[in-house]
Write a protein that holds these residues in place. Sequence first.
Motif, short mmCIF file in Angstrom:
data_model
loop_
_atom_site.label_atom_id
_atom_site.label_comp_id
_atom_site.label_asym_id
_atom_site.label_seq_id
_atom_site.Cartn_x
_atom_site.Cartn_y
_atom_site.Cartn_z
N ARG A 39 23.50 4.02 -73.54
CA ARG A 39 23.39 2.77 -72.78
C ARG A 39 22.08 2.67 -72.00
NH1 ARG A 39 28.74 0.38 -72.10
NH2 ARG A 39 27.72 -0.86 -70.50
N ILE A 45 12.13 6.30 -71.60
CA ILE A 45 11.56 6.55 -70.27
C ILE A 45 10.24 7.31 -70.45
CG2 ILE A 45 11.92 7.59 -68.00
CD1 ILE A 45 14.87 7.24 -68.34
N LEU A 68 19.62 -4.71 -60.79
CA LEU A 68 20.99 -4.61 -61.32
C LEU A 68 22.00 -4.91 -60.21
CD1 LEU A 68 20.72 -1.52 -63.72
CD2 LEU A 68 20.32 -3.94 -64.20
N VAL A 133 18.44 -1.72 -70.22
CA VAL A 133 19.66 -0.95 -69.98
C VAL A 133 20.85 -1.84 -70.34
CG1 VAL A 133 21.12 0.00 -68.15
CG2 VAL A 133 18.67 0.50 -68.17
N ASN A 134 21.85 -1.25 -70.98
CA ASN A 134 23.05 -2.01 -71.30
C ASN A 134 23.93 -2.14 -70.05
OD1 ASN A 134 25.48 -3.02 -72.12
ND2 ASN A 134 25.83 -1.53 -73.75
N ALA A 135 23.79 -3.27 -69.36
CA ALA A 135 24.49 -3.48 -68.09
C ALA A 135 25.69 -4.40 -68.29
CB ALA A 135 23.55 -4.02 -67.03
N ASN B 188 15.74 8.66 -64.23
CA ASN B 188 16.58 7.69 -64.90
C ASN B 188 17.33 6.85 -63.86
OD1 ASN B 188 18.62 6.35 -66.28
ND2 ASN B 188 19.00 8.05 -67.70
N LEU B 189 16.97 5.57 -63.77
CA LEU B 189 17.53 4.69 -62.74
C LEU B 189 19.06 4.65 -62.77
CD1 LEU B 189 16.77 2.43 -60.55
CD2 LEU B 189 17.23 0.82 -62.41
N VAL B 190 19.64 4.70 -63.97
CA VAL B 190 21.10 4.59 -64.08
C VAL B 190 21.77 5.81 -63.44
CG1 VAL B 190 23.04 4.36 -65.66
CG2 VAL B 190 20.90 3.18 -66.16
N LEU B 191 21.25 6.97 -63.75
CA LEU B 191 21.78 8.20 -63.13
C LEU B 191 21.55 8.18 -61.62
CD1 LEU B 191 20.81 11.27 -65.34
CD2 LEU B 191 23.10 10.49 -64.70
N LYS B 193 21.35 5.60 -59.66
CA LYS B 193 22.33 4.70 -59.04
C LYS B 193 23.72 5.33 -59.04
CE LYS B 193 20.18 0.17 -59.93
NZ LYS B 193 20.40 -0.44 -58.61
N TYR B 194 24.07 5.97 -60.15
CA TYR B 194 25.41 6.56 -60.24
C TYR B 194 25.66 7.51 -59.07
CZ TYR B 194 29.64 8.60 -62.19
OH TYR B 194 30.95 9.01 -62.36
N TYR B 254 30.42 0.62 -60.51
CA TYR B 254 29.91 1.07 -61.81
C TYR B 254 30.14 0.01 -62.91
CZ TYR B 254 29.69 5.77 -59.66
OH TYR B 254 29.40 6.84 -58.86
N TYR B 255 30.25 -1.26 -62.49
CA TYR B 255 30.48 -2.29 -63.50
C TYR B 255 29.20 -2.66 -64.26
CZ TYR B 255 34.74 -3.35 -60.72
OH TYR B 255 35.93 -3.30 -60.05
N TRP B 256 28.10 -2.84 -63.49
CA TRP B 256 26.92 -3.49 -64.09
C TRP B 256 25.64 -2.68 -63.94
CZ3 TRP B 256 30.34 -6.69 -65.78
CH2 TRP B 256 31.29 -7.25 -64.92
N ILE B 257 25.74 -1.38 -63.86
CA ILE B 257 24.52 -0.59 -63.67
C ILE B 257 24.24 0.29 -64.88
CG2 ILE B 257 24.73 -0.60 -61.15
CD1 ILE B 257 25.69 2.37 -61.41
N GLY B 258 24.86 -0.02 -66.00
CA GLY B 258 24.58 0.73 -67.21
C GLY B 258 25.62 1.79 -67.54
N THR B 259 26.68 1.86 -66.74
CA THR B 259 27.73 2.84 -66.95
C THR B 259 28.78 2.27 -67.92
OG1 THR B 259 28.26 2.06 -64.74
CG2 THR B 259 27.63 4.35 -64.93
N PRO B 260 29.59 3.14 -68.55
CA PRO B 260 30.53 2.67 -69.58
C PRO B 260 31.49 1.59 -69.07
CG PRO B 260 30.39 5.06 -69.62
CD PRO B 260 29.60 4.61 -68.43
N ASP B 261 31.93 0.75 -70.00
CA ASP B 261 32.75 -0.40 -69.63
C ASP B 261 34.11 -0.04 -69.05
OD1 ASP B 261 30.73 -2.02 -70.46
OD2 ASP B 261 31.56 -2.43 -72.44
N TRP B 263 34.80 1.60 -66.68
CA TRP B 263 34.78 1.55 -65.21
C TRP B 263 35.24 0.19 -64.70
CZ3 TRP B 263 35.00 5.61 -62.33
CH2 TRP B 263 34.39 6.80 -62.74
#
Lengths: 144, 466
Positions: A39, A45, A68, A133-135, B188-191, B193-194, B254-261, B263
């Motif tokens: 995702r 990167i 985001l 990113v898949n958001a 990695n921005l997603v990590l 944020k997580y 964790y809905y819209w930051i790139g994490t699995p659905d 959540w």
Amino acid sequence: MSTRFTKNAARNIFYGGSLFFVLVFLGLTFHTTRALPERDHRENITEQVVRGKQLWEENNCIGCHTLLGEGAYFAPELGNVYQRFGNNKEAIKGFIRSRPPEGVPGRRSMPQFNFTDEELEALAEFLKWTSEVNAANWPPNIQG
Amino acid sequence: MLQYQSQAVAKPYFIAAIALFAGQVLFGLILGLQYVVGDFLFPAIPFNVARMVHTNLLIVWLLFGFMGAAYYLVPEEAERELHSPVLALIVFWVFLIAGALTVLGYLLVPYSSLARLTQNELFPTMGREFLEQPTITKIGIVVVALAFLYNVGMTVLKGRKTVINVILLIGLAGLAVMFLFAFYNPNNLVLDKYFWWWVVHLWVEGVWELILGSILAFVLIKVTGVDREVIEKWLYVIIGAALITGIVGTGHHYYWIGTPDYWQWLGSAFSALEPIPFFMMTLFAFNMVNRRRRDHPNKAATLWALGTAVMGFLGAGVWGFMHTLAPINYYTHGTQITAAHGHMAFYGAYAMIVLTIISYAMPHLRGQGTAAGERQQVMEMWAFWLMTVAMVFITLFLTAAGVLQVWLQRVSEVPQPFIAVQQQIGLFYWMREVAGVVFLIGLIVYIASYFVRGDEAVTTAQPARV
């Protein structure tokens, strides 16, 4: 609370319940970190993206913008700014470059950060990567 | 008037907390004005700087309040003097000076210069919301937290281990441990944020609720005289519900930051239950006060205790629930709805619990006896109502602004750009600013109440009710 429900029972619910959900959460986190590469496209990167994130942080962009959906609510969402600007890095760079140092009378205005061309390129690359990113289809539309 | 002399170290903590609270509110008013007069103080104090000061002062004054609360109540619960009052005072000055220097750094130099000055590139942790402090300040916070935990931990270890003390200590230790994630800043921005949420969410919707619950339980024991066994049972149930719902409830971020659905399901289900512990807290406070076995002369402290229970439920519980379900959050995420919720939740749950323990402890710390005099209390209660009603209106106006923002920008047939929408909802920002001024007046009345003179302090408790 009834006398049949004792303090010991309440204590056990607290410790047992908390511990159980800590473990559940750790398990979910493990799974999430395994699932993320599909995702977040981390293979994209580049050094520039890393540099862009660093510039993003060292200029406190999150203090006005959301990325985001997280951050401050004073300035536009930037998670999809790449698409909003027509999939055009030059448009993003031009916008940042052209902010008036003294602002706009009576209106909100982004500060002039005096970025070099190399820095602008890195920021644009970071925003481009973020937009990919898949958001889960968020934000709802192009306006962010 | 203190049961244990070392409880006196709480006083500077409480005074610092109130002073920083005042700073937070002033910067809040600057921000509110910048929302409608966009160039106000630009470019001297741009919005991002004022916001950083506003939110960081909030965190720091609440931490001062929590530490003061611990220094005050831990010895009384443990039935012994604090392990080291001197260490507590050293930590106080270290924390205050480090905090002041950091805020001055925000205000006096551009943020990027502060990053360069503190060599952020060696160990980058700056520039993330609420975690803007230079890395060196963050290390300082860890040192302060360790010294503090050592001090209260030793006190509890050597003394009576009540449920209140143990829960408070777990909460404070959790606070320190979760803060360590502030040092993890992956590329990695997603990590990023997580795990950023492990600090932010697991603080305010996790371990802080333990601190909140134990302080509230302590004050309720004192002002109501209800049997400790009853109160401790409630405390366990409340914090149990808080963690059982709140840990997996992190998923609502964790809905819209790139994490699995998945959540979206987990976050919705668990966070929808998060109001339960707050509702139980309201029931708890009112039940205990109704079943009180004495009429404590400190009416103001009782009012704050009931107030924090109600406002915490409204702000964290109701306003949180409003936008926590994924299909709703899809539209409200990152709008003024979030800001509305943030304001009332922080004020109701955390600002007010700190003001509760301050209200209860200050008469003891100032040698006034069990409670301040009548006139001082009346003034404090005026301050309570001014600030609380003002916060209700701040929240309502921001909610109105948020609903319009969501509609114009995200729902309507022709979605409009962010800035165009902001201009159309300016009226609500003006009204929010007016409510903010009322809040400031309430705060001034609150501070002034400490300077009321010629007031007979109340030294003895009223006779028990039959």
